[in-house]
Every structure is written in C-alpha cells, then in structure tokens.
Motif scaffolding. Sequence first.
Motif, short mmCIF file in Angstrom:
data_model
loop_
_atom_site.label_atom_id
_atom_site.label_comp_id
_atom_site.label_asym_id
_atom_site.label_seq_id
_atom_site.Cartn_x
_atom_site.Cartn_y
_atom_site.Cartn_z
N UNK A 1 4.02 9.42 4.07
CA UNK A 1 3.33 9.16 2.72
C UNK A 1 2.27 10.39 2.14
N UNK A 2 1.84 11.03 3.10
CA UNK A 2 1.07 12.25 2.79
C UNK A 2 2.17 13.32 2.13
N UNK B 1 -1.82 -5.16 1.50
CA UNK B 1 -2.27 -3.94 1.29
C UNK B 1 -2.98 -3.16 2.39
N UNK B 2 -1.80 -3.76 3.55
CA UNK B 2 -1.87 -2.55 5.53
C UNK B 2 -1.49 -1.49 5.35
N UNK B 3 -1.86 -0.14 5.55
CA UNK B 3 -1.14 1.10 5.07
C UNK B 3 0.12 1.07 6.01
N UNK C 1 2.02 6.70 -6.97
CA UNK C 1 0.40 6.07 -7.95
C UNK C 1 -0.32 7.61 -7.91
N UNK C 2 -0.70 7.96 -6.94
CA UNK C 2 -1.31 8.78 -6.41
C UNK C 2 -0.62 9.98 -6.52
N UNK D 1 3.41 15.42 -5.93
CA UNK D 1 1.95 16.67 -7.28
C UNK D 1 2.46 17.63 -7.64
N UNK E 1 -0.26 11.09 -10.45
CA UNK E 1 -1.55 11.47 -11.64
C UNK E 1 -1.20 12.90 -10.87
N UNK E 2 -2.52 12.55 -9.94
CA UNK E 2 -3.02 13.93 -9.63
C UNK E 2 -2.46 15.21 -9.76
N UNK F 1 0.99 -1.61 0.33
CA UNK F 1 -0.07 0.18 0.14
C UNK F 1 1.39 1.24 -0.19
N UNK G 1 2.52 12.87 -1.08
CA UNK G 1 2.05 12.72 -2.27
C UNK G 1 1.84 14.33 -2.53
N UNK G 2 1.99 15.03 -1.49
CA UNK G 2 1.86 16.43 -1.73
C UNK G 2 2.85 17.28 -2.78
N UNK H 1 1.75 3.15 -3.09
CA UNK H 1 1.07 3.50 -3.62
C UNK H 1 1.06 5.54 -3.50
#
Lengths: 618, 88
Positions: free
Chosen positions: A280-281, A269-271, A115-116, A288, A119-120, A109, A284-285, A112
């Motif tokens: 993680x966040x 699948x466990x975060x 992946x996020x 993006x 794309x975002x 997980x 992503x930031x 991902x």
Amino acid sequence: MALSMKGDFTDNLGKIYGIYVGGFFGFVVLMAILSMVGVPDRFILWSYMAMTIGIYAFIGIMSRTAVVTEYYVAGRSVPAIYNGMATGADWMSGASFVGMAGTLFVLGYDGLAFVLGWTGGYVLVAVLLAPYLRKFGAYTVPDFLGTRYNGNAARLVGIVVLFCCSFTYITAQVYASGIIASQFLGIDFEIAVFAGLLGILVCSMLGGMKAVTWTQVAQYIVLIVAYLLPAIWMSTVQFGIPIPQLTYGGALSKIAEYEQILGVAKAHVAPFTTYSPKDYFFLIFCLMVGTASLPHILMRFFTTPTVREARKSVGWSLFFIFLLYFTAPAYAAFSKFNLMGLFANAEGLQLAFTAIPQWMLNWGSIEGHQLVTICGVKAETVMAIQTACEAKGFVGGFPYAELKLNNDMIVLSTPSIAGMPIWVVGLVGAGGFAAALSTADGLLLAIANALSHDVYYKMIDPKADTKRRLLISKILLVVVALAAAFLARTKPSDILSMVAWAFSIAAAGLFAPLVLGVWWKRTTSMGAILGMTAGFCTTMYYLIGNVYGFDLTKGTGDEIVWFGVASISAGVFGVPVAFIVTYLVSLVTPEPSQEMQDFVDRLRLPGGAQMMVQGADD
Amino acid sequence: MSDNISREVAEAHWSKTKRLMIITLVIWAFFSFFIHFFVVQLNNIVILGFPLGFYMAAQGSLIVFVVLIFWFASRQNAIDEEFGVAED
C-alpha cells in the motif's frame, strides 16, 4: 479569424468558456427533453459523441498555428486557472474516469492508495520542479536535461525514458477510447479504435500545444460535469442533500450493515485486506514520485506566462483533479450500497432469477468482455444464469457472492444501475471519452515533441527551418498515434497494469536527475547520465523479470521477486538507485564548470529573463 | 551573476527557499504516509458515518494537499518579494 485569434482569444477566455458551458448545459437539457418525448436511445448516444467531438475538432482547427512557441508551449500565455483545468484533463485518463470508482468499489480502503498517490505528487511538482522548469524555458523535458547536463547523451537517455513511459500510457488511452466508442456507438472495437484515433489527432495535429490546451479545457468541463452529475443525483435521491462527498458516510454505514447481513468478510472501510501495508505505502510512493516525473504533466507548466503563475497553476491543477478524486469514493459507496441492497432486501438474501435487472444482462452480453459474471458464467440470458446457478445448488436465485462485476464498468454502468435516464448515460459516456482523448493528446504531444525537437532539431539537423520542424513534428504525431492504435488493437491483456508501470518507469528514470539538477549544484553530467540509466534499468529489469520472467512468457516459473514487492511498485527500487548512483558518481567526477553553477543560480531566482532563448524565428 | 542581484542576496533567498521546501515536504510526508500508519486506530472514530482513517485517505489528506500548494505558492512569493527577486 484563426490568425487574429491569439490576442482576442486569451483576453476573452472567461467569456468564451462561459458561452461554452452555457451551450453545453443547453445541449444536455435538449437531450433530456428529446429522451422524454421518445427519441430513440441510439440517436441520443450518437448525438453526445458527435456533438462533443465536433466541438473539440472546432477548437483544434481554430487554434491551428505555424508559430513554434505556440506549437510547443502554447505561446506561454495560458493563465494559471486555465492551465489547471487543462492539466486536470491531461492527468485524468480514461482509466481514472472509468476505472477509479470501480477499483474503490472492489478494493474498498486499499484502493485509496490510487486516490492518495495520484494527488499528493502535485506537492512535489509545485515545490521541487515546476517553477524552475518554467524559469528555464525549455520546450520539452529532455531539452532541460540536455542543457543542464551538457549535451546529447543526457538528452538521449531522457528521450528513451520518456518514450517508454509515455508510449505504454498512450496505448492504454487509445484502447480505452476504443472501448467507450464501441459500447456507446455500438460499432466494432477495431473500427472504434480508429474513430478514437481520429478524435485524438484532430485536436493536436494542426495546433500542437496551443490547440491541445484549449481543447483540454473544454474536455475538462465535459468530464467533470459527467462525473459529478450522477453522484449528485444519487446523493439527492437517497439522502436528500446534493453533496455526495458529504453524504456517502451514510452509505458507508449502510454498507457495513449489509456486510453483516450478507456475511461479506472483507469490510469496505477496513485497511489492508487486499494489499499488505508494505504494498500500500510503496504504491503511494511510486505513484506520487511518478506524478512528479511524467513528461506530459511537467510540460504543461511550461505554458504559463510567469514562474509565479506556474506555482499557482499546480495548485489549481490539483484542485480540479481533487474534484473528481474526492467524488470517486462516493461513487463507489453509492453503487455498492445500491447493489448490496438488492440482495440484503431480497428473500433469503438471494436475488431471484426473475428479478435480475436488465442492466446486468445488457452489460453482461457485450461481446469480447467479461463485464458481468454470475455463478461463473457471462451474464447473457436469464436461462444461462439459471442453469449455471442451479448446477451450483442455488435454486430460485443467487447470493451476492456469486455476482462479479468488472472494475471498468462501475462508472459507466452506475447511471443504469441507479435507474437514471438515457440522457445521463450518454453524458457519462461523453465524459469518459473526453478523459481518454485529453490524456492521449497530452501524451502524443510529449512523444512527438521530444522526437521532433530533441532528436530531429537538436541532434540531427540543427539548421532546419521552422516550417520543416513543424512539418516533421506533425508527421511524427501521426506515426506515433498509428503505432499506438495498432498496438491497442491487439488488446494487450495487461493494459491497465501498464499504466501503473508508466509511473514507476518515469519515477525511476527522471525524478533524480530533474530534482538534483535544480537542488544540488554539484550534480555532474556523468552522475546524472549514469544515475538515470541505472534507475531506469533497475526498474525495467524488475518489471520484466517480475511479470514475465526472462523467457518473456507469463507464469513459467522463472519470475523474480525481491522482498515481495508487486510489479506496480517497481519504482521503489529504481528511484533510490538513481539517487545513489547520481550522488556517488557526481562526487568522484570533477565538479561542474563555473558557468554551469551560475546557470543553476539563475534557475533558482524567479526574476530576470527566461533563460533559454529558442532562436530568432520562435 | 547576472540579473543585478548580489551573491549574498541570492544565497539568503535560496536558504529561505530551502527552509520552505523542507517544511512543505514534512507536511506532505505526514499526510501522505505517516497518518495512514494509524488507520486501524483512527477507524474507531466515526463521524457522520465516516470512519476517520478511511476519511483521511479518501478526503482529508487531499484537502490538505490542495491547501498546502496554495499556501506554499503564497509563501514563496513573499520570499521572492522580500529579496527583490520576483518577476516584474
């Protein structure tokens, strides 16, 4: 033909690429037939490489040009959907193609976030930047900064940021193309790097953006077919339905069962098993915002015929990227399921030494890399593995926990793991090579164009004629490419994290001045220049300080850590700093001139002529 | 102002454009960050073998992003045409 091509070519795109796709499938079928009648594997692998590079070179040479707008922005005649494919190839690097599924395989997980994040960011591009940059009509990103912020100071800071992020990124691409070429062609890495370089230059040198655009479309088609085919194959074999993105739920449940049997603590699948939620966040930031700031991506949206097409083109870009990124988790799940099955179905949950599959040894014995490690040793021969495992107390076989695979081999080796024939293996190799080449070309052009257009033409010699400008640009292209190849040859160890750094650097240095330049009229030149500098310096300071410390040597204990943030998320400091500094300095400096405010007003309206007229000879 | 568009029209166009920008970015932020805060709870729901929290990060949010951009592009076009500032 090349000279009269332009009109004919863009009118007949559907037909030309239709023939190309048909020809490509014909070639794959031919390879399949040849491999069945017993042609040597080596011949098939070489044919894939020769054939695809030959096609790219052909397109590159056919698209050669001496017209400035064609060289810098492909004549602004690329339809939205084709620009989408070209952006897709530009975007998906060797690392995405080769490493993404592997990262998901290992991290589950937590992987991902990539992946996020990758794309975002396109939503930001579509909403905040692409249409306005297209309306402005610049050739390069620093060109926009130089005009909006009155002059060469802003232009120069923009160039420095562009150079830092793009150059680290391109080195990684040259390195990746070298690795793929050396593995598939069986030649020395040092030579393979220069073979990759030749493949890169042949696409971009003669035709600039025009040639790169049309080869990237061709490369996208190769890479997406190469990525989807093995996944569809595995899905059909295991679940009877050729839609891997739908069926890998079944593989995920099986993996969960195997994890129980084999006692694997980290569930797929466990975060938050590897990254903390904060990491993680933040990641992503950064990815993006970085997406919306990378010059080689933004400049692709300068090539569409209209503002409307530029917006739509961002949608197509993300759609074509999405096709690969929503398949990557399926890839990872199928590979993990296959591999865990080897152990879960074996006696005593140990893979017998006599049952070690050939692919583990083939990949394990590649020189200079630790791709497969078993019981702590490089998996070169059964004997070596057996000795090491017995020393650890495993007799007869070894458990799942003792097998370690390198992230970067998952995609390239999946066809062999799943027992697919050599013509699929060769296709995947050609796909990875296309991914690395297309991204390298985009980056190379971003750097060379900024140096030739912004530094040379706008700052050093504004009277230079067209011929001279294009000549300078081509020379710089070769120089930058050679520099990247020499750096790649030293095999810098941190190459993959350097790609993630490029996003943080771009985000911190370019996002605030670009977005505020359009969305906040009050932004002043001084505000933007200081904001860019502050954001860029904060991120660079943290990157260098966190990874190396200020003696520039790793692991000597003087590394800094702020709030426990990882170096790949260094942009979380730089981005807000850039916004705050730009805001505050803009408020204390006199507001921009009426002309500049009118300029921003016109930027916001799609209608009316393109704003920047580049000169009579363009 | 050039392009023969009055200041009032331009301002009205920009305020609608800004509103669309904010709506789009709120949806973006929801699917980029907010929904993934609840991954642990969502993972308890399993559809076709996919735990929902995992699915949203691997596929769900991505599909939303693609649709969102095309939706945004068509909305923005409608706004441009409404105020007569679209390209010819």
